[in-house]
Scaffold this active site. Sequence first.
Site, PDB file in Angstrom:
ATOM      1  N   SER A   1     -37.644 -21.171   8.722  1.00 48.29           N
ATOM      2  CA  SER A   1     -36.931 -22.444   8.577  1.00 48.29           C
ATOM      3  C   SER A   1     -37.809 -23.573   9.100  1.00 48.29           C
ATOM      4  CB  SER A   1     -35.643 -22.355   9.412  1.00 48.29           C
ATOM      5  OG  SER A   1     -35.079 -23.613   9.654  1.00 48.29           O
TER       6      SER A   1
ATOM      7  N   TYR B   1     -29.634 -21.514  16.080  1.00 46.91           N
ATOM      8  CA  TYR B   1     -30.397 -21.303  14.833  1.00 46.91           C
ATOM      9  C   TYR B   1     -31.889 -21.518  15.093  1.00 46.91           C
ATOM     10  CZ  TYR B   1     -31.336 -21.853   9.756  1.00 46.91           C
ATOM     11  OH  TYR B   1     -31.801 -21.724   8.461  1.00 46.91           O
TER      12      TYR B   1
HETATM   13  P1  NAP Z   1     -26.507 -18.633   2.997  1.00 48.67           P
HETATM   14  O1  NAP Z   1     -25.261 -19.319   2.748  1.00 48.67           O
HETATM   15  O2  NAP Z   1     -27.067 -18.753   4.366  1.00 48.67           O
HETATM   16  O3  NAP Z   1     -26.342 -17.082   2.490  1.00 48.67           O
HETATM   17  C1  NAP Z   1     -26.316 -16.116   3.326  1.00 48.67           C
HETATM   18  C2  NAP Z   1     -26.181 -14.754   2.629  1.00 48.67           C
HETATM   19  O4  NAP Z   1     -26.372 -13.836   3.676  1.00 48.67           O
HETATM   20  C3  NAP Z   1     -24.834 -14.446   1.992  1.00 48.67           C
HETATM   21  O5  NAP Z   1     -25.017 -13.619   0.863  1.00 48.67           O
HETATM   22  C4  NAP Z   1     -24.098 -13.666   3.076  1.00 48.67           C
HETATM   23  O6  NAP Z   1     -23.118 -12.774   2.548  1.00 48.67           O
HETATM   24  C5  NAP Z   1     -25.275 -12.941   3.727  1.00 48.67           C
HETATM   25  N1  NAP Z   1     -25.025 -12.581   5.127  1.00 48.67           N
HETATM   26  C6  NAP Z   1     -24.663 -13.386   6.156  1.00 48.67           C
HETATM   27  N2  NAP Z   1     -24.474 -12.657   7.264  1.00 48.67           N
HETATM   28  C7  NAP Z   1     -24.751 -11.371   6.931  1.00 48.67           C
HETATM   29  C8  NAP Z   1     -24.739 -10.153   7.638  1.00 48.67           C
HETATM   30  N3  NAP Z   1     -24.404 -10.092   8.940  1.00 48.67           N
HETATM   31  N4  NAP Z   1     -25.065  -9.020   6.990  1.00 48.67           N
HETATM   32  C9  NAP Z   1     -25.406  -9.050   5.678  1.00 48.67           C
HETATM   33  N5  NAP Z   1     -25.447 -10.178   4.953  1.00 48.67           N
HETATM   34  C10 NAP Z   1     -25.104 -11.316   5.576  1.00 48.67           C
HETATM   35  O7  NAP Z   1     -27.602 -18.990   1.965  1.00 48.67           O
HETATM   36  P2  NAP Z   1     -28.955 -19.792   1.907  1.00 48.67           P
HETATM   37  O8  NAP Z   1     -28.743 -21.210   2.258  1.00 48.67           O
HETATM   38  O9  NAP Z   1     -29.474 -19.402   0.586  1.00 48.67           O
HETATM   39  O10 NAP Z   1     -29.859 -19.190   3.073  1.00 48.67           O
HETATM   40  C11 NAP Z   1     -30.585 -18.000   2.950  1.00 48.67           C
HETATM   41  C12 NAP Z   1     -31.565 -17.891   4.095  1.00 48.67           C
HETATM   42  O11 NAP Z   1     -32.471 -18.991   4.063  1.00 48.67           O
HETATM   43  C13 NAP Z   1     -30.944 -17.921   5.494  1.00 48.67           C
HETATM   44  O12 NAP Z   1     -31.665 -17.071   6.353  1.00 48.67           O
HETATM   45  C14 NAP Z   1     -31.127 -19.361   5.922  1.00 48.67           C
HETATM   46  O13 NAP Z   1     -31.134 -19.509   7.311  1.00 48.67           O
HETATM   47  C15 NAP Z   1     -32.484 -19.639   5.325  1.00 48.67           C
HETATM   48  N6  NAP Z   1     -32.803 -21.043   5.131  1.00 48.67           N
HETATM   49  C16 NAP Z   1     -31.977 -21.844   4.409  1.00 48.67           C
HETATM   50  C17 NAP Z   1     -32.350 -23.170   4.185  1.00 48.67           C
HETATM   51  C18 NAP Z   1     -31.510 -24.131   3.384  1.00 48.67           C
HETATM   52  O14 NAP Z   1     -31.826 -25.317   3.396  1.00 48.67           O
HETATM   53  N7  NAP Z   1     -30.481 -23.684   2.700  1.00 48.67           N
HETATM   54  C19 NAP Z   1     -33.533 -23.639   4.704  1.00 48.67           C
HETATM   55  C20 NAP Z   1     -34.331 -22.788   5.459  1.00 48.67           C
HETATM   56  C21 NAP Z   1     -33.950 -21.497   5.659  1.00 48.67           C
HETATM   57  P3  NAP Z   1     -21.799 -12.360   3.445  1.00 48.67           P
HETATM   58  O15 NAP Z   1     -21.199 -13.660   3.848  1.00 48.67           O
HETATM   59  O16 NAP Z   1     -20.953 -11.529   2.564  1.00 48.67           O
HETATM   60  O17 NAP Z   1     -22.309 -11.575   4.560  1.00 48.67           O
HETATM   61  C1  GCO Z   2     -29.642 -28.067   9.523  1.00 46.13           C
HETATM   62  C2  GCO Z   2     -29.981 -27.215   8.333  1.00 46.13           C
HETATM   63  C3  GCO Z   2     -31.316 -26.536   8.477  1.00 46.13           C
HETATM   64  C4  GCO Z   2     -31.734 -25.905   7.195  1.00 46.13           C
HETATM   65  C5  GCO Z   2     -33.005 -25.179   7.141  1.00 46.13           C
HETATM   66  C6  GCO Z   2     -34.168 -26.077   7.318  1.00 46.13           C
HETATM   67  O1  GCO Z   2     -28.484 -28.106   9.906  1.00 46.13           O
HETATM   68  O2  GCO Z   2     -30.540 -28.753  10.019  1.00 46.13           O
HETATM   69  O3  GCO Z   2     -28.981 -26.326   8.001  1.00 46.13           O
HETATM   70  O4  GCO Z   2     -31.407 -25.789   9.607  1.00 46.13           O
HETATM   71  O5  GCO Z   2     -30.741 -25.096   6.659  1.00 46.13           O
HETATM   72  O6  GCO Z   2     -33.065 -24.010   7.879  1.00 46.13           O
HETATM   73  O7  GCO Z   2     -35.343 -25.406   7.041  1.00 46.13           O
END
Ligand code: NAP
Ligand code: GCO
Length: 265
Positions: free
Chosen positions: A144, A157
Amino acid sequence: MNEFSLDGKVAWVTGAAYGIGLAIARGLAKAGAKIVFNCSRQSTVDRGLEAYKALGIDAKGYVCDVTDEAAVKAMLADVEATVGTVDILVNNAGIIKRVPMEEMDVDDFRRVVDVDLVAPFICAKAVIPGMIKKGHGKIINICSMMSELGRETVSAYAAAKGGLKMLTRNICSEYGAANIQCNGIGPGYIATEQTAPLRELQPDGSRNPFDRFIISKTPAGRWGTPEDLMGPAVFLASDASDFVNGHILYVDGGILAYLGKNPIE
Ligand code: NAP
Ligand code: GCO
């Protein structure tokens, strides 16, 4: 020879029912990999299975909480028996709780660290023996901006994603000699359900100030899309990255390179 091909590889993407995980799995499948994924709830797995079906991808979905080591081991035993040994693990499942630190319940802090940091350890630990036997393996940890930066309300986080960066480097250090490459992808601000509250319109219909802030902080001038992560994931899963290890590939439209606009002008 196509060094980006994943033909014949088995890829396990955790939490890949929608958003970033689904897009990464799509990229890996397009490059030839067989996909298995898991979520903690049946309803999310069903949602994922429908999405894969609509995309023409033959994916196998499991209900499995990544924080439960026994459940992860049982899932993996079934994957090995029915699909094959995992060549590629993407630790994508993650949660966030946005709460000012002094109001944050310690159990909530622990749960975030459990899902975002301890679980990648559990899943990597489970696949490494099979990778050693096969003589190769790729582990990709979804990090992240918060692996590098802090901000208000995301203490757990940031602690977990910062830790995940170092777990990535440590897996590289311990298992590089076994031909396992462990790298991270650090997505910038990506438009998914997890970040939807940050883009919610104001009561008067105007853009959310955080939304405007992110656009102004991003040299690309936009939020990322889950599809922006597909190519980087294929690269880190393929032979093309065999000498790339312990690296975090930030896919952030340039956020980490940029000081930001002068707020005083
Ligand atoms: P998300 O809403 O964070 O999706 C999470 C997925 O993980 C869902 O399918 C959820 O299904 C599953 N999950 C959560 N807890 C779990 C557990 N204990 N066991 C198994 N599965 C679990 O989706 P996203 O935004 O696409 O994020 C995906 C990843 O990228 C995360 O690690 C997030 O921190 C990272 N990320 C996101 C962003 C952003 O801007 N969106 C940026 C940087 C990093 P269930 O609810 O059924 O468990
Ligand atoms: C926040 C966001 C972030 C992003 C992501 C950034 O509240 O600042 O949710 O943490 O999801 O991980 O890379």
